[in-house]
Design a protein around this motif. Structure first.
Motif, short mmCIF file in Angstrom:
data_model
loop_
_atom_site.label_atom_id
_atom_site.label_comp_id
_atom_site.label_asym_id
_atom_site.label_seq_id
_atom_site.Cartn_x
_atom_site.Cartn_y
_atom_site.Cartn_z
N LYS A 17 12.78 5.27 30.26
CA LYS A 17 12.87 5.91 28.70
C LYS A 17 14.28 5.65 27.67
O LYS A 17 14.76 6.30 29.13
N CYS A 18 13.96 5.10 27.38
CA CYS A 18 15.53 4.11 26.47
C CYS A 18 16.47 5.98 26.75
O CYS A 18 15.62 6.77 25.22
N PHE A 20 18.74 6.38 24.41
CA PHE A 20 19.08 5.98 22.92
C PHE A 20 17.65 6.71 21.65
O PHE A 20 17.95 7.34 21.34
N CYS A 21 16.60 5.95 21.75
CA CYS A 21 15.38 5.27 21.05
C CYS A 21 13.97 6.27 22.04
O CYS A 21 13.29 6.26 20.88
N GLY A 22 14.30 6.42 23.24
CA GLY A 22 12.81 6.47 23.65
C GLY A 22 12.21 5.25 24.40
O GLY A 22 11.61 5.62 24.15
N SER A 23 12.36 4.72 23.87
CA SER A 23 11.45 3.13 24.41
C SER A 23 11.05 3.12 25.32
O SER A 23 12.20 2.96 26.18
N CYS A 49 17.15 0.15 25.96
CA CYS A 49 15.61 -0.77 25.52
C CYS A 49 15.74 -2.14 25.66
O CYS A 49 16.71 -2.48 25.04
N GLN A 55 16.98 -6.87 19.11
CA GLN A 55 17.76 -5.94 19.11
C GLN A 55 17.75 -4.33 19.13
O GLN A 55 17.39 -3.69 18.54
N CYS A 57 18.54 -2.04 22.27
CA CYS A 57 19.30 -1.22 22.39
C CYS A 57 20.60 -1.49 23.71
O CYS A 57 21.56 -1.58 23.44
N MET A 67 27.50 3.24 19.95
CA MET A 67 26.48 3.39 20.77
C MET A 67 26.51 3.37 22.00
O MET A 67 25.87 4.10 23.36
#
Length: 107
Positions: A17-18, A20-23, A49, A55, A57, A67
Motif C-alpha cells: 500500500k502507498c 502516503f495515501c494507502g492506495s 501509488c 495524480q 503519489c 511529500m
C-alpha cells in the motif's frame, strides 16, 4: 533495481500500500539518494501509488517537496540503526523528524 531486491520487496507486506495515501496500486519509489545514486537497500524504497491520470503519489513526489520529504522520512524510519550509521544519515533523520513534526502541527 536488482532482481533479488525486487523479489524481497515483493514479499514485504509494507510494500503493498502507498506509504502516503494507502492506495493498493503501487510502484516502488527510491526515497533515498546517496552520493548521487538511488540507494539499493530494502528500506530505502517505499511504496507510492501510481495513477494513469498523473495524480498518483509516485508522479507527484518530485513536484511536491513535503511529500518527497515524507517518503524520505518513512524510508529512514525503516532503516536499521547500523545502516543509518553506515551511510551517515543520522543528522538527516533528526532534521526530517523535526521539520515534518512542525508541518504536522501547523495543519
Amino acid at each position: 533495481m536488482p532482481e533479488k531486491l525486487r523479489r524481497q520487496l515483493g514479499g514485504d507486506v509494507f510494500m503493498k500500500k502507498c506509504a502516503f495515501c494507502g492506495s493498493n496500486q503501487v510502484q516502488f519509489h527510491h526515497a533515498i539518494i546517496y552520493k548521487g545514486c538511488q540507494l539499493q537497500e530494502w528500506w530505502a524504497i517505499v511504496p507510492a501509488c501510481f495513477r494513469w491520470d498523473g495524480q498518483g503519489c509516485h508522479q507527484l513526489v518530485d513536484k511536491d517537496k513535503e511529500m518527497k520529504l515524507y517518503f524520505e522520512l518513512v524510508a529512514l524510519e525503516r532503516a536499521p540503526k547500523e545502516d543509518i550509521e553506515k551511510y551517515g544519515l543520522g543528522q538527516r533523520l533528526k532534521y526530517l523528524n523535526k521539520k515534518l513534526d512542525k508541518t504536522a502541527q501547523m495543519c
